[in-house]
Design a protein around this motif. Structure first.
Motif, PDB file in Angstrom:
ATOM      1  N   UNK A  19     -39.326 -62.346  13.286  1.00 29.09           N
ATOM      2  CA  UNK A  19     -38.069 -62.121  13.997  1.00 29.09           C
ATOM      3  C   UNK A  19     -37.417 -63.467  14.327  1.00 29.09           C
ATOM      4  N   UNK A  21     -37.878 -66.219  12.648  1.00 28.57           N
ATOM      5  CA  UNK A  21     -37.410 -66.781  11.371  1.00 28.57           C
ATOM      6  C   UNK A  21     -36.050 -66.203  11.008  1.00 28.57           C
ATOM      7  N   UNK A  22     -35.908 -64.894  11.182  1.00 24.75           N
ATOM      8  CA  UNK A  22     -34.653 -64.236  10.798  1.00 24.75           C
ATOM      9  C   UNK A  22     -33.486 -64.752  11.645  1.00 24.75           C
ATOM     10  N   UNK A  24     -33.298 -67.605  13.298  1.00 25.17           N
ATOM     11  CA  UNK A  24     -33.019 -69.014  12.995  1.00 25.17           C
ATOM     12  C   UNK A  24     -32.250 -69.137  11.691  1.00 25.17           C
ATOM     13  N   UNK A  25     -32.656 -68.341  10.679  1.00 19.90           N
ATOM     14  CA  UNK A  25     -31.970 -68.405   9.384  1.00 19.90           C
ATOM     15  C   UNK A  25     -30.519 -67.958   9.514  1.00 19.90           C
ATOM     16  N   UNK A  26     -30.306 -66.859  10.240  1.00 16.67           N
ATOM     17  CA  UNK A  26     -28.937 -66.360  10.365  1.00 16.67           C
ATOM     18  C   UNK A  26     -28.050 -67.403  11.028  1.00 16.67           C
ATOM     19  N   UNK A  28     -28.571 -70.801  11.057  1.00 20.19           N
ATOM     20  CA  UNK A  28     -28.372 -72.007  10.240  1.00 20.19           C
ATOM     21  C   UNK A  28     -27.470 -71.714   9.028  1.00 20.19           C
ATOM     22  N   UNK A  29     -27.556 -70.486   8.496  1.00 19.45           N
ATOM     23  CA  UNK A  29     -26.768 -70.169   7.299  1.00 19.45           C
ATOM     24  C   UNK A  29     -25.274 -70.103   7.591  1.00 19.45           C
ATOM     25  N   UNK A  32     -24.287 -73.629   7.470  1.00 20.99           N
ATOM     26  CA  UNK A  32     -24.365 -74.107   6.082  1.00 20.99           C
ATOM     27  C   UNK A  32     -23.164 -73.619   5.271  1.00 20.99           C
ATOM     28  N   UNK A  33     -22.903 -72.332   5.385  1.00 20.42           N
ATOM     29  CA  UNK A  33     -21.866 -71.721   4.545  1.00 20.42           C
ATOM     30  C   UNK A  33     -20.493 -72.270   4.840  1.00 20.42           C
ATOM     31  N   UNK A  69     -21.540 -62.386  10.326  1.00 17.95           N
ATOM     32  CA  UNK A  69     -21.640 -62.195   8.885  1.00 17.95           C
ATOM     33  C   UNK A  69     -21.436 -60.722   8.554  1.00 17.95           C
ATOM     34  N   UNK A  72     -21.287 -60.876   2.486  1.00 14.51           N
ATOM     35  CA  UNK A  72     -21.307 -62.326   2.297  1.00 14.51           C
ATOM     36  C   UNK A  72     -20.043 -63.005   2.830  1.00 14.51           C
TER      37      UNK A  72
ATOM     38  N   UNK B 147     -38.544 -69.478   5.462  1.00 15.03           N
ATOM     39  CA  UNK B 147     -37.225 -70.003   5.828  1.00 15.03           C
ATOM     40  C   UNK B 147     -36.607 -70.988   4.837  1.00 15.03           C
ATOM     41  N   UNK B 151     -33.131 -70.225   2.733  1.00 17.25           N
ATOM     42  CA  UNK B 151     -31.959 -71.062   2.962  1.00 17.25           C
ATOM     43  C   UNK B 151     -31.429 -71.615   1.630  1.00 17.25           C
ATOM     44  N   UNK B 154     -29.635 -69.044  -0.379  1.00 10.09           N
ATOM     45  CA  UNK B 154     -28.275 -68.807   0.111  1.00 10.09           C
ATOM     46  C   UNK B 154     -27.303 -69.832  -0.464  1.00 10.09           C
ATOM     47  N   UNK B 161     -21.300 -67.915  -6.641  1.00 13.24           N
ATOM     48  CA  UNK B 161     -20.014 -67.274  -6.351  1.00 13.24           C
ATOM     49  C   UNK B 161     -18.865 -68.212  -6.707  1.00 13.24           C
ATOM     50  N   UNK B 183     -45.463 -58.267  11.553  1.00 17.80           N
ATOM     51  CA  UNK B 183     -44.263 -58.938  12.062  1.00 17.80           C
ATOM     52  C   UNK B 183     -44.328 -60.444  11.923  1.00 17.80           C
ATOM     53  N   UNK B 186     -41.180 -62.441   7.011  1.00 14.93           N
ATOM     54  CA  UNK B 186     -39.915 -61.753   6.743  1.00 14.93           C
ATOM     55  C   UNK B 186     -40.172 -60.631   5.740  1.00 14.93           C
ATOM     56  N   UNK B 194     -30.246 -60.980   5.367  1.00 15.48           N
ATOM     57  CA  UNK B 194     -29.799 -62.359   5.570  1.00 15.48           C
ATOM     58  C   UNK B 194     -28.921 -62.805   4.398  1.00 15.48           C
ATOM     59  N   UNK B 195     -29.360 -62.524   3.175  1.00 15.74           N
ATOM     60  CA  UNK B 195     -28.653 -63.049   2.006  1.00 15.74           C
ATOM     61  C   UNK B 195     -27.530 -62.139   1.540  1.00 15.74           C
ATOM     62  N   UNK B 196     -27.586 -60.870   1.943  1.00 12.90           N
ATOM     63  CA  UNK B 196     -26.540 -59.904   1.602  1.00 12.90           C
ATOM     64  C   UNK B 196     -26.271 -59.828   0.098  1.00 12.90           C
TER      65      UNK B 196
END
Lengths: 102, 270
Positions: A19, A21-22, A24-26, A28-29, A32-33, A69, A72, B147, B151, B154, B161, B183, B186, B194-196
């Motif tokens: 949880x 990790x998810x 933190x990734x959301x 940071x992304x 990044x994006x 988000x 994408x 992670x 990343x 992504x 794209x 748990x 991931x 996350x990556x959609x």
């Protein structure tokens, strides 16, 4: 002993690492994006709020401006509650608006 | 016959691109498809060893590009899977020895003779990656449920794209279902959230992947391998079949499930 209890009881109070990790990734992304650092995002929020407070009084404590988000695509979503006007007098609101923004 | 060109990429190294390429190639060959795998990782040739073809290389991709041999001469036919061919990477050159337009030329020549052209991309986002995606009709992005590789995936999806090659489809490789259940890893759903992008395969962590590469016989050729089955499923999905994704429990053997029952009833020491 605590660790053993945690293990026997399931996982105790610690957040499962997946949880973390998810989340933190959301976070940071998004940055990044958009190539937008958290500092710059904060600066942008402050600027937006000070522009808005030039016109209306806002309840700064309950403002929520974040990047969301959706598939994408990224959306800047802002929830900006306005303070009830009748409690304040208009001059004070204006003065406050000028002060705001760090 | 007009081949579909499918590039396997990831951004981060070490997530299993080459293994995935080799296994999907074998999976497609087992379906009776005519497949050619191209190793686009110039300077770090590896697809040949994973496929067990390292002793049969005479010419490579750079020899073709620089005109030292005919395209046919660089194609190595797999003995165990006669529908499967490999064009190996050069080992002593670098990525600049090949250009995106070279890749377009080569794949164009191959399209009529194959059902699938698989391209194994190098890690990174530079020239080698550009070469690998130049001719792609379809891109598979490999990631681990961890992670740093998510990343990087992504970032790759963003680049795909921008090149109008994306967003691609996702392979979640090396997942440990027992950790997901606790748990502590991931899940495929988390990674997809996350990556959609769309999922095309979930491959469990499996020792047979290593023992298979030790022997140069990809796990997809091994009926008993769980990872092999996951790769064969990806091949079937590429071939247009609807194949349900393995559930959490199916990806784990009966013995492992029993072991988990026992170990969860006693406190472990480590």
């Amino acid at each position: 002993m605590n660790a053993l209890l945690d293990r026997l009881m399931g996982r105790g109070n610690t957040t499962p690492s997946a949880k973390v990790a998810k989340e933190r990734l959301q976070f940071v992304l998004v940055h990044d994006r958009l190539d937008l650092s958290p500092d710059k995002l904060e600066a942008m929020k402050d600027e937006i709020l000070s522009v808005i407070s030039k016109y209306v009084r806002i309840d700064r404590n309950n403002v929520d401006i974040s990047i969301e988000q959706r598939q994408r695509d990224n959306w800047l979503v802002a929830d900006i509650p306005l303070s009830p006007e009748d409690e304040e007098d208009a001059d004070e609101a204006e003065a406050d608006g000028k002060k705001s923004g760090k | 016959m007009t081949a579909r060109v499918i590039t396997i990429t990831s951004g981060k190294g070490g997530v299993g691109k080459t293994t995935a390429t080799a296994n999907i190639a074998v999976g497609l060959a087992l379906l009776g498809k005519k497949v050619i795998a191209i190793d686009a990782d110039i300077g770090l040739r590896n697809l040949d060893v994973i496929l067990g073809l390292e002793n049969r290389i005479v010419y490579d991709l750079v020899d073709v590009v620089e005109g030292r041999c005919k395209l046919r001469q660089a194609m190595i036919k797999h003995k165990a899977f006669p529908e499967l061919y490999l064009i190996p990477a050069a080992q002593t050159r670098d990525k600049t020895a090949v250009s995106p337009s070279d890749m377009l030329t080569i794949t164009k020549k191959l399209r009529d003779d194959f059902d699938f052209i698989l391209i194994d991309s190098p890690a990174g986002i530079e020239r080698g990656f550009r070469n690998a995606i130049a001719a792609a009709d379809d891109v598979l992005v490999v990631t681990n449920p961890e992670v740093s590789s998510v990343r990087d995936a992504d970032r790759i999806i963003g680049l795909l794209e921008a090149e109008e090659k994306g967003p691609g489809r996702l392979i979640v490789n090396r997942i440990k279902m027992d950790m997901v259940r606790r748990g502590e890893m991931l899940s495929m759903d988390d990674v997809v959230d996350i990556l959609a992008i769309k999922l095309i395969g979930v491959v469990p962590e499996d020792e047979t992947v290593l023992t298979s590469s030790n022997r140069g016989e990809p796990a997809a050729g091994n009926e008993k391998s769980k990872a092999g089955q996951a790769f064969r499923n990806i091949a079937r999905r590429l071939a247009g079949e609807e194949v349900p994704f393995m559930s959490l429990d199916h990806a784990e053997g009966v013995l492992q499930r029993l072991a988990r029952l026992f170990s969860s009833s006693m406190p472990s020491t480590g």
